[in-house]
Design a protein around this motif. Structure first.
Motif, short mmCIF file in Angstrom:
data_model
loop_
_atom_site.label_atom_id
_atom_site.label_comp_id
_atom_site.label_asym_id
_atom_site.label_seq_id
_atom_site.Cartn_x
_atom_site.Cartn_y
_atom_site.Cartn_z
N ALA A 25 -30.70 35.41 -7.74
CA ALA A 25 -31.78 35.95 -6.89
C ALA A 25 -32.44 34.86 -6.05
CB ALA A 25 -32.83 36.69 -7.72
N GLN A 26 -31.66 33.85 -5.66
CA GLN A 26 -32.15 32.82 -4.73
C GLN A 26 -31.84 33.30 -3.31
OE1 GLN A 26 -33.90 30.08 -5.72
NE2 GLN A 26 -33.76 30.91 -7.78
N TRP A 27 -32.62 34.27 -2.87
CA TRP A 27 -32.28 34.99 -1.65
C TRP A 27 -32.39 34.13 -0.40
CZ3 TRP A 27 -29.62 38.91 -2.92
CH2 TRP A 27 -29.90 39.63 -4.08
N ARG B 19 -27.19 43.50 1.31
CA ARG B 19 -27.91 43.20 0.07
C ARG B 19 -28.67 41.88 0.18
NH1 ARG B 19 -25.10 41.71 -5.74
NH2 ARG B 19 -27.04 41.40 -6.92
N ILE B 20 -28.03 40.87 0.78
CA ILE B 20 -28.69 39.56 0.91
C ILE B 20 -29.88 39.66 1.85
CG2 ILE B 20 -28.36 37.22 1.79
CD1 ILE B 20 -25.48 37.35 0.77
N GLU B 21 -29.72 40.39 2.97
CA GLU B 21 -30.83 40.54 3.91
C GLU B 21 -32.00 41.27 3.26
OE1 GLU B 21 -28.37 40.66 8.15
OE2 GLU B 21 -29.00 42.52 7.18
N ASP C 211 -26.06 32.05 -5.78
CA ASP C 211 -27.43 32.26 -5.31
C ASP C 211 -27.82 33.73 -5.41
OD1 ASP C 211 -27.93 29.61 -4.74
OD2 ASP C 211 -27.26 29.74 -2.67
N VAL C 212 -26.87 34.62 -5.11
CA VAL C 212 -27.14 36.06 -5.23
C VAL C 212 -27.38 36.44 -6.68
CG1 VAL C 212 -26.13 38.36 -4.95
CG2 VAL C 212 -25.94 36.68 -3.11
N ALA D 177 -38.15 39.08 -0.84
CA ALA D 177 -38.68 37.83 -1.39
C ALA D 177 -39.70 37.20 -0.44
CB ALA D 177 -37.52 36.85 -1.64
N GLY E 228 -32.68 41.44 0.00
CA GLY E 228 -33.28 40.55 -0.99
C GLY E 228 -34.14 39.47 -0.35
N PHE E 229 -33.66 38.90 0.76
CA PHE E 229 -34.42 37.88 1.46
C PHE E 229 -35.73 38.44 2.00
CE2 PHE E 229 -35.42 36.08 5.67
CZ PHE E 229 -35.74 34.79 5.30
N PHE F 50 -29.34 33.63 2.09
CA PHE F 50 -29.44 34.14 3.46
C PHE F 50 -29.12 33.06 4.48
CE2 PHE F 50 -32.04 34.69 7.30
CZ PHE F 50 -31.48 35.86 7.79
#
Length: 586
Positions: free
Chosen positions: A353-355, A381-383, A349-350, A389, A385-386, A359
């Motif tokens: 880019a499926q944040w 990084r995930i937070e 998912d990362v 988005a 990106g989420f 997340f």
């Protein structure tokens, strides 16, 4: 007109006309069709209609966790549909129908095709067949043959093994035969799969194992086992008398199991040495076999080959069913195999880019897994990106004029400390759109084009506003009136107290860094700020055992059980409580 008939796990039906060219299906809000069960992914599938009459309809799996089945077979990517086809998504059945009577094959025919497709599986030889015998008071004594290499167990008639009980999901589990052993796999059922009281996603079955599907308990009868059910075997029946026949039968079964295990070892020794008589060395062969099996399993764990490790410990348990270390490591292997799949899914998912998916999966990841620790450095990084988005999604809603939807996105972002900047930007865009919408239409010059986006930059000089009866607008340089700061979105200062969300976020970072003792203090503070929330108890239940605070951990596990709103977590909580109670009172 084409229609989609949706039937849930309780038999309730809903009819949705296919008037759109694209319909999304999933658990998350925003899907055209929202299916709320936990075994449905957030973005699970999509229906696409092409052409006019007759229209062509495709179903597409959006890389869901549990997949999409069409007439009993899981689709790889997408597949075309025809009237009467049966789609299975989690616990839901969806049938495509047409208003024209002649084009409406009934659902029973679709189920029959699905069942036929499932049943076309290689049969097993007589010496390979096993059984499941019900030993709970509901359906007691009923027997189900394991006579094919793949069998689906569920509540409805399209399954290979039909267990008609309300606690069983439509498609509850799959049983496969490989490497001369049966393995049971949970098909994301509502009430899960247990083996000998432990929750498993996948487990290899050993002779005498008690398999629980929902509230139905079944004994696994291995190939060659001559087990015969008696009323004394019913596990959930209340026994009024003292130690009588039931206990004697149980002791007899245990002795028989030991005898069979000893025979296997002796026979294995004879076949390996070519000796025709009994040799005292056979007594020594047992620990050698067990030791080799344990060593093999540990090596596989080091290489993170969890499924193979589970099989190795399963073979040890075939010889010594009471081997505690083998039981523990087999359970760990099954748990980490599932966590490894979830971890790899988050990495994908990362990369894609499926944040949002990354997340939410990260938020639900077990804290006691070694893969959870590895995800710690990726959290920031995930937070980010989420949050970016979600900001982009909110701005698109603003541009489309859907301010109510944008406000909901802002509210969700404002609750997350790491998204304070994005929440502020979205709030500014919403307020700008609100001011623009409130401005009288005749204030705008006739030559000024209508706004096409909220985030456009104003020109250095603005044309003069024509004189109208409307009140003049405030100059662009005039500051906005003071408003009360948002206590959630505003970052904590040195003099302010941290919010619940800030404490929870910081505690996760400390756990990822191995600073568990510090995280406990923050979780207790978070509990005092929000006594009704179950999440601090959930994390304390996982962290405290590693600090040797078993009694405190048991307290918080029980508080988690009392406050947990999702019944799907109950089996896992009960298992943790039982483990802690066993450590306190061995």
């Amino acid at each position: 007109m084409l229609r989609l008939v949706i039937e849930d796990d309780d038999g309730k039906t809903t009819v949705v006309p296919l008037i759109r060219d694209e319909i999304t299906i999933g658990r998350k809000e925003g899907n055209t069709i929202r299916l709320t069960e936990r075994n449905v992914s957030r973005h699970h599938a999509r229906l696409v209609r092409l052409g006019a009459t007759p229209a062509t309809v495709f179903v597409e799996d959006l890389d869901s966790y549990n997949g999409v089945r069409l007439n009993g077979e899981r689709i790889a990517d997408k597949a075309s549909l025809k009237v009467g086809d049966l789609i299975q998504i989690g616990d839901y059945a969806l049938a495509l129908k047409d208003d024209a009577p002649e084009d409406q094959p009934d659902r029973a025919a679709a189920i029959e095709r699905a069942a036929t497709a499932v049943h076309q599986v290689e049969a097993l030889a007589d010496e390979q067949k096993g059984r499941l015998v019900v030993v709970s008071s509901n359906l007691a004594g009923e027997s189900f043959n394991l006579d094919r290499r793949e069998l689906i167990v569920g509540r409805t008639d399209e399954n290979d093994i039909v267990v008609n009980h309300r606690s069983i999901s439509r498609n509850h589990a799959k049983i496969i035969f490989r490497d001369d052993a049966f393995t049971i796999i949970d098909l994301a059922s509502s009430n899960g799969v247990k083996v000998n009281g432990e929750v498993y996603g996948t487990a290899s079955l050993v002779k005498g194992d008690i398999v629980e599907l929902g509230q139905v308990k079944m004994r696994y009868v291995a190939p060659g086992d001559s087990y015969v059910f008696t009323p004394a075997d019913v596990e959930d029946a209340e026994v009024v008398a003292g130690p009588g026949m039931g206990r004697l039968v149980f002791i007899g079964l245990m002795l028989a199991a030991v005898a069979v295990g000893t025979f296997v070892l002796v026979d294995r020794y004879r076949s390996g040495n070519g000796s025709g008589g009994t040799d005292p060395a056979t007594v020594v062969s047992q620990p050698v076999d067990v030791s080799a099996g344990m060593d093999e399993g540990r090596r596989l764990i080091e290489r993170e080959e969890w499924e193979e490790a589970g099989k190795a410990f399963g073979r040890v348990l075939q010889v010594q069913p009471e081997h505690e270390e083998a039981q523990r490591l087999r359970k760990k292997s099954a748990s980490e195999a599932a966590n490894q799949r979830r971890y790899n899914r988050i990495l994908k998912d990362v990369d894609d880019a499926q944040w949002a998916d990354a997340f939410f999966a990260l938020e639900e990841f077990p804290l006691d897994s070694q893969y959870g620790v590895r995800l710690g450095p990726m959290r920031e990084r995930i937070e980010r990106g989420f949050a970016d988005a979600e900001l982009e999604r909110g701005l698109r809603l603003v541009e489309d004029g859907a301010l109510d939807g944008a406000r909901k996105v802002h509210e969700a972002l404002a609750l997350k400390p790491f998204a304070a900047v994005q929440a502020g930007k979205l709030q500014d865009a919403i307020r700008a759109a609100e001011r623009l919408a409130a401005r009288p239409p005749d204030v705008r010059p006739a030559t000024e084009p209508p706004p096409v986006a909220v985030n456009t930059v104003a020109p250095p000089r603005r044309p003069e506003t024509p004189v109208t009866d409307a009140p003049p607008r405030a100059p662009a340089t005039r500051p906005e009136p003071r408003r009360r700061p948002d206590p959630v979105a505003a970052p904590a200062t040195a003099d302010s107290q941290p919010t619940y969300q800030e404490l929870m976020s910081k505690s996760l970072q400390l756990i990822a860094q191995g600073r568990r003792e510090e995280s406990v203090g923050l979780l207790l503070k978070a509990h005092r700020l929000d006594p009704q929330s179950h999440v601090p108890h959930q994390r304390l239940c996982a962290v405290l055992p590693a600090l040797g605070r078993t009694v405190d951990a048991l307290t918080h596990c029980k508080l988690w059980r009392a406050k947990e709103p999702n019944p799907a977590y109950r089996p896992r909580i009960e298992s943790l409580i039982q483990q802690l109670e066993a450590e306190i009172n061995p």
